[in-house]
Design an enzyme around this catalytic site. Sequence first.
Site, PDB file in Angstrom:
ATOM      1  N   LYS A 186       1.162  -0.894  -0.293  1.00 51.51           N
ATOM      2  CA  LYS A 186      -0.156  -0.177   0.075  1.00 51.51           C
ATOM      3  C   LYS A 186       0.942   1.254   0.040  1.00 51.51           C
ATOM      4  O   LYS A 186       1.602   1.698   1.593  1.00 51.51           O
ATOM      5  CB  LYS A 186      -1.150  -0.291   1.128  1.00 51.51           C
ATOM      6  N   GLU A 262      10.309   1.650  10.319  1.00 54.58           N
ATOM      7  CA  GLU A 262      10.627   2.681  10.314  1.00 54.58           C
ATOM      8  C   GLU A 262      10.896   4.525  10.908  1.00 54.58           C
ATOM      9  O   GLU A 262       9.938   4.148   9.599  1.00 54.58           O
ATOM     10  CB  GLU A 262      11.647   2.549   9.296  1.00 54.58           C
ATOM     11  N   CYS A 296      13.898  10.599   5.960  1.00 51.75           N
ATOM     12  CA  CYS A 296      14.131  10.492   7.647  1.00 51.75           C
ATOM     13  C   CYS A 296      15.444   9.939   8.644  1.00 51.75           C
ATOM     14  O   CYS A 296      15.753  10.277   9.633  1.00 51.75           O
ATOM     15  CB  CYS A 296      13.305   9.302   7.851  1.00 51.75           C
ATOM     16  N   GLN A 343       2.351  19.149   4.223  1.00 48.63           N
ATOM     17  CA  GLN A 343       3.645  19.377   4.503  1.00 48.63           C
ATOM     18  C   GLN A 343       4.713  20.343   4.933  1.00 48.63           C
ATOM     19  O   GLN A 343       4.677  20.754   5.205  1.00 48.63           O
ATOM     20  CB  GLN A 343       4.665  18.041   3.780  1.00 48.63           C
ATOM     21  N   GLU A 394      10.757  16.441  14.504  1.00 48.44           N
ATOM     22  CA  GLU A 394      10.894  16.194  13.102  1.00 48.44           C
ATOM     23  C   GLU A 394      10.235  16.753  12.049  1.00 48.44           C
ATOM     24  O   GLU A 394       8.787  16.839  12.253  1.00 48.44           O
ATOM     25  CB  GLU A 394      11.017  14.361  13.215  1.00 48.44           C
ATOM     26  N   PHE A 396      10.759  17.339   9.243  1.00 46.57           N
ATOM     27  CA  PHE A 396      10.950  16.397   7.871  1.00 46.57           C
ATOM     28  C   PHE A 396      10.216  17.881   6.607  1.00 46.57           C
ATOM     29  O   PHE A 396      10.009  18.247   5.546  1.00 46.57           O
ATOM     30  CB  PHE A 396       9.563  16.187   7.676  1.00 46.57           C
TER      31      PHE A 396
HETATM   32  P1  NDP Z   1       2.852   8.538   7.612  1.00 48.94           P
HETATM   33  O1  NDP Z   1       2.682   8.030   8.705  1.00 48.94           O
HETATM   34  O2  NDP Z   1       0.936   9.378   8.018  1.00 48.94           O
HETATM   35  O3  NDP Z   1       1.959   8.299   6.101  1.00 48.94           O
HETATM   36  C1  NDP Z   1       2.858   7.204   6.088  1.00 48.94           C
HETATM   37  C2  NDP Z   1       2.405   6.548   5.652  1.00 48.94           C
HETATM   38  O4  NDP Z   1       1.282   5.792   6.165  1.00 48.94           O
HETATM   39  C3  NDP Z   1       1.673   6.327   3.909  1.00 48.94           C
HETATM   40  O5  NDP Z   1       1.898   5.719   2.611  1.00 48.94           O
HETATM   41  C4  NDP Z   1       0.225   6.653   4.385  1.00 48.94           C
HETATM   42  O6  NDP Z   1      -0.811   6.593   3.723  1.00 48.94           O
HETATM   43  C5  NDP Z   1      -0.169   5.593   5.314  1.00 48.94           C
HETATM   44  N1  NDP Z   1      -1.202   5.663   6.775  1.00 48.94           N
HETATM   45  C6  NDP Z   1      -1.080   6.998   7.108  1.00 48.94           C
HETATM   46  N2  NDP Z   1      -2.288   6.358   8.235  1.00 48.94           N
HETATM   47  C7  NDP Z   1      -2.000   5.485   8.083  1.00 48.94           C
HETATM   48  C8  NDP Z   1      -3.303   4.395   9.302  1.00 48.94           C
HETATM   49  N3  NDP Z   1      -4.244   4.689  10.586  1.00 48.94           N
HETATM   50  N4  NDP Z   1      -2.640   3.129   9.044  1.00 48.94           N
HETATM   51  C9  NDP Z   1      -1.658   2.470   7.919  1.00 48.94           C
HETATM   52  N5  NDP Z   1      -1.027   3.808   7.666  1.00 48.94           N
HETATM   53  C10 NDP Z   1      -1.389   4.454   7.102  1.00 48.94           C
HETATM   54  O7  NDP Z   1       2.868   9.988   7.655  1.00 48.94           O
HETATM   55  P2  NDP Z   1       2.595  11.610   6.616  1.00 48.94           P
HETATM   56  O8  NDP Z   1       2.249  11.905   5.166  1.00 48.94           O
HETATM   57  O9  NDP Z   1       0.844  12.327   7.820  1.00 48.94           O
HETATM   58  O10 NDP Z   1       4.027  12.429   7.158  1.00 48.94           O
HETATM   59  C11 NDP Z   1       3.656  13.092   9.037  1.00 48.94           C
HETATM   60  C12 NDP Z   1       4.800  12.973   9.222  1.00 48.94           C
HETATM   61  O11 NDP Z   1       6.051  11.820   8.874  1.00 48.94           O
HETATM   62  C13 NDP Z   1       5.719  13.835   8.066  1.00 48.94           C
HETATM   63  O12 NDP Z   1       5.697  14.981   8.474  1.00 48.94           O
HETATM   64  C14 NDP Z   1       7.289  13.245   8.863  1.00 48.94           C
HETATM   65  O13 NDP Z   1       7.624  13.769  10.570  1.00 48.94           O
HETATM   66  C15 NDP Z   1       6.972  11.695   9.093  1.00 48.94           C
HETATM   67  N6  NDP Z   1       8.176  10.212   7.777  1.00 48.94           N
HETATM   68  C16 NDP Z   1       8.597   9.892   8.573  1.00 48.94           C
HETATM   69  C17 NDP Z   1       8.288   9.112   6.845  1.00 48.94           C
HETATM   70  C18 NDP Z   1       9.855   8.689   7.333  1.00 48.94           C
HETATM   71  O14 NDP Z   1      11.046   8.363   6.494  1.00 48.94           O
HETATM   72  N7  NDP Z   1      10.346   8.060   8.127  1.00 48.94           N
HETATM   73  C19 NDP Z   1       8.147   9.475   5.529  1.00 48.94           C
HETATM   74  C20 NDP Z   1       6.840   9.778   5.562  1.00 48.94           C
HETATM   75  C21 NDP Z   1       6.492  10.835   6.957  1.00 48.94           C
HETATM   76  P3  NDP Z   1      -1.319   7.621   3.032  1.00 48.94           P
HETATM   77  O15 NDP Z   1      -0.361   8.535   2.646  1.00 48.94           O
HETATM   78  O16 NDP Z   1      -2.146   7.711   1.336  1.00 48.94           O
HETATM   79  O17 NDP Z   1      -2.431   8.515   3.953  1.00 48.94           O
END
Ligand code: NDP
Length: 498
Positions: A186, A262, A296, A343, A394, A396
């Site tokens: 997903k 992660e 990250c 973001q 963080e 980001f």
């Molecule tokens: P999320 O954690 O919401 O998104 C990451 C993934 O999880 C996406 O595929 C998202 O889908 C999915 N997701 C969202 N909600 C759920 C849920 N309840 N259950 C399972 N999967 C879910 O990150 P954000 O996009 O909101 O970003 C917010 C913050 O997260 C950033 O500002 C950053 O700080 C951090 N982040 C860290 C990352 C890393 O590489 N460690 C990567 C991305 C974000 P969808 O996008 O389709 O909603």
Amino acid sequence: MDHSSPTLLPPAAAREFGFFVDGAWHGGRPLFERASPGHGVPVSLLAKCTAEDLNLAVAAARRAFEDRRWAGLSGAARGAVLLRAAEILRRRRDEIAYWEVLENGKPISQARGEIDHCIACFEVGAGAARLLHGDSYNSLGDGLFGMVLREPIGVVGLITPWNFPFLILCERVPFILASGCTMVVKPSEVTSATTLILAEVLAEAGLPDGVYNVVTGSGRTIGQALSEHPDVDMLSFTGSTAVGRSCVHAAADSNFKKLGLELGGKNPIIVFADSDLEDAADAAAFGISFNTGQCCVSSSRLIVERSIAAEFEAALAAKMAKIRVGDPLDPATQVGAITTTAQNEVILGYIARGQAEGARLLAGGGALDLGRGHYIAPTLFSGVTPQMAIARDEIFGPVLCSMPFDTVEQAVALANDTVYGLAASVWTKNIDKALTVTRRVRAGRFWVNCMMAGGPEMPLGGFKQSGWGREAGTYGVEEYTQVKSVHVELGKRTHWIG
Ligand code: NDP
């Protein structure tokens, strides 16, 4: 379209993608329209899959796992599919990089380099498939022989984020496939295109139907349902710490699926006065600006020896001002667009907060108006204290906080003053300091006199609230296996009943 052309433009019309289950493309669902963050024009139309679509995908992955069409092959046969996939990726490199740019906003030259890394992931995964093995115990006495078998864990759910849609995918998929597992992926709804293109690549490479399935839709719906699914044996999640926590609850409340997480980072770069300061300044500018800081492992806390702090910050600010921020399709661009409007607001909010908290702005400090899309100038704050939100959260985004230190102990304490432990970097020409800091700072990835170096041979993952488990390399393959202890008695049994 010639995707290697030096003058690329966004597409004239958005491309509709289906979703991929059991070796076939499906459609007919309501669509989500994704606009290019760099250009503001629609580029892709993605299916909003239903819970029933997810159930069919998990069922297909389950069938493909249980009938051993993939797990039952030799490591050499699995490796051959992964090597063919690497070749196809090489052929389609510029096209996949183009789609990464369209949906994510990253610069095209960076995206092409990332696809090269992804090709290497498949090559390393191919080798790892052949080398995966267990262990034996020849030490249990003449009457007993012990073997430890590694078996694929089963059906893996994979949830990936929007910051490195293809790179994070490829740091996991070849290793999951090498282990013999099947999967349901997903991707983030805003960056799903290249995860779907990988389905085409793997099918052409000869991956059996049902082994790699992709469902698209939002995290709150499909992502949550995948994390709760009772027939998924393991979930690999990359994203925010908050959603990582919800995955832990979902696993506990469903079937105790194994988790690989992660999550976030607030990564230190520690610069000693005896380092090559020019190199360190370049690395610090790169470490916070690469991928617009939406990374990250971005080095977002500069911990710099007080005796050279002012001089170093000035050199760094001058370098950051020279970074070419612009149209992600321009090959000269170094920093592209912020990936989502949400973001963008988060980052600008933290920049305002840093100023309100009393930190001093030395570079950047706000949005850049390029006529379309969201762009932020690489930003450096000096005079940051460890209690400030910009030093703790963080962000980001391309926002670097500088804090001074006087002793090695202080540098280590500042570096460890975070709930995260994903990555760290240390700059010094003194081997004692370099190794002391490396051993004492709690982080899963460490760079000594370098920044974000490495390859798919090396494991990735975090300490503390940055996550659980490791991805990539042989460690990454083993993560998707479980061990079975097998005891074989030799000769006649010593009877229990006289
Ligand atoms: P999320 O954690 O919401 O998104 C990451 C993934 O999880 C996406 O595929 C998202 O889908 C999915 N997701 C969202 N909600 C759920 C849920 N309840 N259950 C399972 N999967 C879910 O990150 P954000 O996009 O909101 O970003 C917010 C913050 O997260 C950033 O500002 C950053 O700080 C951090 N982040 C860290 C990352 C890393 O590489 N460690 C990567 C991305 C974000 P969808 O996008 O389709 O909603």
